[in-house]
Design a protein around this motif. Structure first.
Motif, PDB file in Angstrom:
ATOM      1  N   PHE A 104     -44.161  29.353  10.794  1.00 15.51           N
ATOM      2  CA  PHE A 104     -45.099  30.208  11.522  1.00 15.51           C
ATOM      3  C   PHE A 104     -46.517  29.687  11.385  1.00 15.51           C
ATOM      4  N   GLY A 109     -47.751  32.129  17.489  1.00 14.23           N
ATOM      5  CA  GLY A 109     -47.116  33.439  17.508  1.00 14.23           C
ATOM      6  C   GLY A 109     -47.020  34.067  18.885  1.00 14.23           C
ATOM      7  N   GLU A 112     -44.310  31.705  20.888  1.00 12.84           N
ATOM      8  CA  GLU A 112     -43.023  31.581  20.217  1.00 12.84           C
ATOM      9  C   GLU A 112     -42.892  32.675  19.149  1.00 12.84           C
ATOM     10  N   ARG A 115     -40.928  33.054  15.556  1.00 12.59           N
ATOM     11  CA  ARG A 115     -41.383  32.463  14.303  1.00 12.59           C
ATOM     12  C   ARG A 115     -41.829  33.532  13.301  1.00 12.59           C
ATOM     13  N   PHE A 116     -42.179  34.721  13.776  1.00  8.45           N
ATOM     14  CA  PHE A 116     -42.515  35.809  12.862  1.00  8.45           C
ATOM     15  C   PHE A 116     -41.336  36.134  11.941  1.00  8.45           C
ATOM     16  N   THR A 118     -38.316  33.811  11.637  1.00  8.06           N
ATOM     17  CA  THR A 118     -37.675  32.617  11.066  1.00  8.06           C
ATOM     18  C   THR A 118     -38.444  32.046   9.882  1.00  8.06           C
ATOM     19  N   ALA A 119     -39.768  32.180   9.869  1.00  9.38           N
ATOM     20  CA  ALA A 119     -40.553  31.610   8.770  1.00  9.38           C
ATOM     21  C   ALA A 119     -40.194  32.239   7.427  1.00  9.38           C
ATOM     22  N   GLN A 166     -46.164  37.785   8.226  1.00 10.09           N
ATOM     23  CA  GLN A 166     -46.748  36.914   9.257  1.00 10.09           C
ATOM     24  C   GLN A 166     -47.855  37.638  10.036  1.00 10.09           C
ATOM     25  N   THR A 170     -51.760  36.472  10.593  1.00 11.25           N
ATOM     26  CA  THR A 170     -52.426  36.450  11.908  1.00 11.25           C
ATOM     27  C   THR A 170     -53.714  37.261  11.899  1.00 11.25           C
ATOM     28  N   ALA A 192     -49.770  26.218   9.180  1.00 17.28           N
ATOM     29  CA  ALA A 192     -48.389  26.719   9.159  1.00 17.28           C
ATOM     30  C   ALA A 192     -48.057  27.323   7.803  1.00 17.28           C
ATOM     31  N   THR A 284     -50.502  43.254  16.411  1.00 18.32           N
ATOM     32  CA  THR A 284     -50.514  41.803  16.612  1.00 18.32           C
ATOM     33  C   THR A 284     -50.913  41.446  18.037  1.00 18.32           C
TER      34      THR A 284
END
Length: 302
Positions: A104, A109, A112, A115-116, A118-119, A166, A170, A192, A284
């Motif tokens: 992420f 963000g 994609e 990624r919030f 998967t990271a 995440q 941000t 990242a 977000t």
């Protein structure tokens, strides 16, 4: 005088679930015939599989103190998450593409958003200590929290807290501008981050709330949280923003779980947790809308 008629042998009935099979025994509950395959032992006699299934559906489920379904105590969700993180780490070691595609960074963000999530299952491939520390913390917390909450609530707590981590990154990455990027500033927007730390700090926060509700001491946990928080500020490469975001999110989720723990309202916990997740999304999106479109829509940073 009347003559006695000869006794006829009993004709076996047919199992309603297997019409091609004879059934000499009837269910003690519904009275229907049941072949050997459809018989289940009961306190008195046998019951058919349909009655056993119906009894299981209508009988009250054992619940944890916070409204989740009681389990055998094995933290299966915890083990599953650890396994997923381990497999992801092996993938990262095998190919750097795994990290670049699923890590992420705030600038990714918007375009994609997966990624919030998967990271939170990736870790730094340059040091095995990162994943070892995180998985040990997850194993320790999971053995305590998962049986207390139930598997579904624990999984939701972990995932939402991971996303909250995440979101914290941000929100605290500043407000990048084209001029700032041209001047070499606003690097936080393009840094990242990986790791389960945000989700784990969410578990820390939830533990404090749940223990307080139960009247249990969390004195030892305060020191652990403080040490991990200090590391985030003193050592480079550790995202204290993710820790903070996950911690706050975990506290909010735990408060929701406590609020909707009782029988009459426990089903509302999923709506409430959904609202927590929705709030993270709204906050977000609001942050991204303050960023110039040229930056918000980036897919590659050079």
């Amino acid at each position: 005088m009347t003559s006695e008629a000869g006794h006829q042998p009993a004709v076996p009935s047919v199992c309603p679930r297997h019409p091609d099979r004879e059934a000499y025994v009837r269910c003690q509950r519904c009275g229907r015939p049941a072949c050997p395959e459809c018989q289940r032992p009961a306190p008195v006699g046998i019951q058919c599989v349909d009655c056993v299934r119906e009894a299981a559906r209508t009988s009250p489920q054992a619940r944890t103190i916070f409204g989740g379904r009681a389990t055998d105590g094995r933290p299966l969700v915890t083990y599953t998450i650890i396994g997923m993180c381990a497999l992801a780490y092996l993938g990262q070691l095998a190919s750097s593409e795994v990290t670049s595609r699923f890590a992420f960074a705030p600038y990714l963000g918007w375009t994609e958003p997966w990624r919030f999530v998967t990271a939170a299952f990736l870790h730094s491939p340059s040091t095995y200590l990162h994943i070892l520390f995180n998985m040990f913390a997850l194993w320790t917390l999971g053995q305590y929290l998962e049986p207390m909450l139930g598997r579904a609530r624990f999984a939701a707590l972990y995932l939402i807290s991971g996303i909250g981590g995440q979101v914290g990154v941000t929100l605290l990455a500043g407000s990048p501008t084209l001029a700032g990027i041209a001047a070499g500033q606003d690097r936080a927007w393009f840094t990242a981050v990986v790791g389960a730390s945000g989700a784990i700090f969410g578990l820390f926060g939830a533990l404090l709330v749940l223990n307080r509700h139960l009247g249990r001491s969390s004195a030892a946990m305060y020191a652990t949280i403080a040490i991990n928080a200090v590391f985030g500020f003193l050592y480079p490469g550790i995202s204290w923003q993710a820790h903070l975001g996950g911690f706050v999110t975990g506290i909010i989720c735990a408060l929701v779980i406590v609020l909707f723990r009782r029988q009459g309202v426990r089903h509302l916990v999923w709506i409430a947790l959904g609202l927590v997740l929705g709030l993270l999304v709204v906050v977000t999106v609001g942050k991204y809308l303050t960023v110039p479109p040229e930056i918000r829509n980036l897919t590659v940073f050079r």
